[in-house]
Design a protein around this motif. Structure first.
Motif, PDB file in Angstrom:
ATOM      1  N   LEU A   1      47.727  47.236  38.988  1.00  0.00           N
ATOM      2  CA  LEU A   1      49.134  47.263  39.396  1.00  0.00           C
ATOM      3  C   LEU A   1      49.704  48.679  39.483  1.00  0.00           C
ATOM      4  N   ASN A   2      48.875  49.652  39.084  1.00  0.00           N
ATOM      5  CA  ASN A   2      49.307  51.050  39.090  1.00  0.00           C
ATOM      6  C   ASN A   2      50.587  51.230  38.253  1.00  0.00           C
ATOM      7  N   LEU A   3      50.583  50.667  37.047  1.00  0.00           N
ATOM      8  CA  LEU A   3      51.756  50.713  36.185  1.00  0.00           C
ATOM      9  C   LEU A   3      51.883  52.055  35.484  1.00  0.00           C
ATOM     10  N   LYS A   4      53.093  52.467  35.279  1.00  0.00           N
ATOM     11  CA  LYS A   4      53.427  53.710  34.577  1.00  0.00           C
ATOM     12  C   LYS A   4      54.257  53.364  33.347  1.00  0.00           C
ATOM     13  N   ARG A   5      54.612  54.362  32.563  1.00  0.00           N
ATOM     14  CA  ARG A   5      55.447  54.125  31.380  1.00  0.00           C
ATOM     15  C   ARG A   5      56.777  53.475  31.740  1.00  0.00           C
ATOM     16  N   ALA A   6      57.294  53.800  32.891  1.00  0.00           N
ATOM     17  CA  ALA A   6      58.578  53.238  33.324  1.00  0.00           C
ATOM     18  C   ALA A   6      58.494  51.733  33.527  1.00  0.00           C
ATOM     19  N   ASP A   7      57.282  51.211  33.661  1.00  0.00           N
ATOM     20  CA  ASP A   7      57.094  49.780  33.859  1.00  0.00           C
ATOM     21  C   ASP A   7      56.993  49.009  32.541  1.00  0.00           C
ATOM     22  N   CYS A   8      57.205  49.701  31.429  1.00  0.00           N
ATOM     23  CA  CYS A   8      57.188  49.030  30.133  1.00  0.00           C
ATOM     24  C   CYS A   8      58.425  48.149  29.994  1.00  0.00           C
ATOM     25  N   ASP A   9      58.256  47.073  29.269  1.00  0.00           N
ATOM     26  CA  ASP A   9      59.339  46.121  29.028  1.00  0.00           C
ATOM     27  C   ASP A   9      60.069  46.533  27.750  1.00  0.00           C
ATOM     28  N   SER A  10      61.295  46.996  27.891  1.00  0.00           N
ATOM     29  CA  SER A  10      62.055  47.484  26.732  1.00  0.00           C
ATOM     30  C   SER A  10      62.308  46.366  25.719  1.00  0.00           C
ATOM     31  N   ASN A  11      62.458  45.120  26.178  1.00  0.00           N
ATOM     32  CA  ASN A  11      62.634  43.993  25.245  1.00  0.00           C
ATOM     33  C   ASN A  11      61.378  43.791  24.392  1.00  0.00           C
ATOM     34  N   SER A  12      60.217  43.924  25.005  1.00  0.00           N
ATOM     35  CA  SER A  12      58.961  43.779  24.262  1.00  0.00           C
ATOM     36  C   SER A  12      58.797  44.907  23.247  1.00  0.00           C
ATOM     37  N   ILE A  13      59.163  46.096  23.630  1.00  0.00           N
ATOM     38  CA  ILE A  13      59.074  47.235  22.704  1.00  0.00           C
ATOM     39  C   ILE A  13      60.030  47.018  21.529  1.00  0.00           C
TER      40      ILE A  13
ATOM     41  N   LEU B   1      59.053  46.754  17.560  1.00  0.00           N
ATOM     42  CA  LEU B   1      59.652  47.581  16.512  1.00  0.00           C
ATOM     43  C   LEU B   1      60.306  46.737  15.417  1.00  0.00           C
ATOM     44  N   ASN B   2      60.827  45.569  15.780  1.00  0.00           N
ATOM     45  CA  ASN B   2      61.473  44.702  14.807  1.00  0.00           C
ATOM     46  C   ASN B   2      60.507  43.767  14.088  1.00  0.00           C
ATOM     47  N   LEU B   3      59.510  43.257  14.806  1.00  0.00           N
ATOM     48  CA  LEU B   3      58.606  42.258  14.238  1.00  0.00           C
ATOM     49  C   LEU B   3      57.240  42.809  13.835  1.00  0.00           C
ATOM     50  N   GLY B   4      56.854  43.932  14.438  1.00  0.00           N
ATOM     51  CA  GLY B   4      55.532  44.483  14.182  1.00  0.00           C
ATOM     52  C   GLY B   4      54.477  43.940  15.134  1.00  0.00           C
ATOM     53  N   TYR B   5      54.877  43.112  16.084  1.00  0.00           N
ATOM     54  CA  TYR B   5      53.979  42.581  17.101  1.00  0.00           C
ATOM     55  C   TYR B   5      54.826  42.106  18.279  1.00  0.00           C
ATOM     56  N   ILE B   6      54.177  41.827  19.394  1.00  0.00           N
ATOM     57  CA  ILE B   6      54.870  41.307  20.573  1.00  0.00           C
ATOM     58  C   ILE B   6      54.472  39.843  20.722  1.00  0.00           C
ATOM     59  N   PRO B   7      55.431  38.927  20.590  1.00  0.00           N
ATOM     60  CA  PRO B   7      55.110  37.494  20.675  1.00  0.00           C
ATOM     61  C   PRO B   7      54.593  37.097  22.065  1.00  0.00           C
ATOM     62  N   ASN B   8      53.724  36.083  22.067  1.00  0.00           N
ATOM     63  CA  ASN B   8      53.238  35.514  23.324  1.00  0.00           C
ATOM     64  C   ASN B   8      54.398  34.909  24.091  1.00  0.00           C
ATOM     65  N   PRO B   9      54.413  34.905  25.361  1.00  0.00           N
ATOM     66  CA  PRO B   9      53.415  35.410  26.305  1.00  0.00           C
ATOM     67  C   PRO B   9      53.663  36.860  26.738  1.00  0.00           C
ATOM     68  N   LYS B  10      54.624  37.522  26.115  1.00  0.00           N
ATOM     69  CA  LYS B  10      54.985  38.878  26.525  1.00  0.00           C
ATOM     70  C   LYS B  10      53.879  39.885  26.207  1.00  0.00           C
ATOM     71  N   THR B  11      53.915  40.999  26.943  1.00  0.00           N
ATOM     72  CA  THR B  11      53.113  42.180  26.622  1.00  0.00           C
ATOM     73  C   THR B  11      54.046  43.369  26.739  1.00  0.00           C
ATOM     74  N   VAL B  12      53.521  44.547  26.534  1.00  0.00           N
ATOM     75  CA  VAL B  12      54.345  45.746  26.631  1.00  0.00           C
ATOM     76  C   VAL B  12      54.777  46.026  28.078  1.00  0.00           C
ATOM     77  N   TYR B  13      54.109  45.412  29.053  1.00  0.00           N
ATOM     78  CA  TYR B  13      54.429  45.625  30.466  1.00  0.00           C
ATOM     79  C   TYR B  13      55.226  44.454  31.046  1.00  0.00           C
ATOM     80  N   LYS B  14      56.122  44.763  31.948  1.00  0.00           N
ATOM     81  CA  LYS B  14      57.026  43.771  32.535  1.00  0.00           C
ATOM     82  C   LYS B  14      56.302  42.654  33.288  1.00  0.00           C
ATOM     83  N   HIS B  15      55.250  42.968  33.975  1.00  0.00           N
ATOM     84  CA  HIS B  15      54.633  41.993  34.884  1.00  0.00           C
ATOM     85  C   HIS B  15      53.263  41.513  34.431  1.00  0.00           C
ATOM     86  N   ILE B  16      52.908  41.785  33.187  1.00  0.00           N
ATOM     87  CA  ILE B  16      51.632  41.321  32.642  1.00  0.00           C
ATOM     88  C   ILE B  16      51.937  40.415  31.458  1.00  0.00           C
ATOM     89  N   TYR B  17      51.271  39.256  31.433  1.00  0.00           N
ATOM     90  CA  TYR B  17      51.522  38.263  30.399  1.00  0.00           C
ATOM     91  C   TYR B  17      50.220  37.873  29.705  1.00  0.00           C
TER      92      TYR B  17
END
Length: 190
Positions: free
Chosen positions: A75-87, A91-107
């Motif tokens: 997808l040629n993703l860059k840092r700007a494509d990170c999902d701020s909600n996932s980040i 930071l709050n939970l210590g992990y990213i719950p399913n189905p989210k990932t650090v990237y907006k368009h990857i699950y």
């Protein structure tokens, strides 16, 4: 069957039982099946999510991989494509719950789920769920309390869960019979 490979066994199970072939197997797996007759792709992830499976879909198709970096590159993703909600979740939970990932368009395909992709439509279905609140053992209902150990209390009942820090073994599942006399339902310590 001509061989003893997992792939051939899975193909025959799919031919016989269809989408729910997965109910006939146990273990760790991430499986993709292309049904040429139905023109559909099926993605399966094992019950406890031991094997990773990431996907991304768009108007022109779907891509999947066991590694997120493959999809990031595709997808040629860059840092700007990170999902701020996932980040924020990380930071709050210590992990990213399913189905989210650090990237907006990857699950992540969730444990115990399968994904059907047909006619550019994606549908998620759950094939397995675990109820830890009730276990039937010797025709009696037990409530369940769990903590870490290496010895299962109930014979043959051993669970592995994947956490953000690796695999946490929930091998000590302590079943406490309801309404026992005082002192009878104290926890055993390893």
């Amino acid at each position: 069957m001509n061989s003893k490979s997992d792939g051939e066994v899975i193909a025959h199970l799919y031919e016989e039982f269809g989408e729910l072939w997965v109910e006939k197997v146990e273990g760790m797996f991430a499986v993709a099946i292309w049904d040429i007759n139905k023109q559909e792709l099926l993605l399966y992830r094992d019950r406890f999510g031991k094997k990773p499976l990431y996907y991304t879909s768009a108007d022109d198709g779907i891509a999947f991989s066991s590694e997120i970096r493959v999809l990031k590159k595709l997808l040629n993703l860059k840092r700007a494509d990170c999902d701020s909600n996932s980040i924020n979740l990380f930071l709050n939970l210590g992990y990213i719950p399913n189905p989210k990932t650090v990237y907006k368009h990857i699950y992540k395909l969730e444990p115990g789920f399968f994904l059907k992709f047909q006619n550019f439509q994606t549908k998620l279905s759950k094939y397995f769920s675990l109820n830890l609140n009730q276990i039937f053992h010797d025709d009696k209902l037990y409530s369940v309390t769990s903590y870490n150990s290496n010895t299962p209390f109930i014979p043959g009942f051993n669970l592995n869960f994947t956490t953000s820090s690796g695999t946490a073994k929930l091998g000590w599942i302590m079943a406490i019979k309801e309404n026992q006399p005082d002192g009878a339902n104290r926890r055993r310590r390893p």
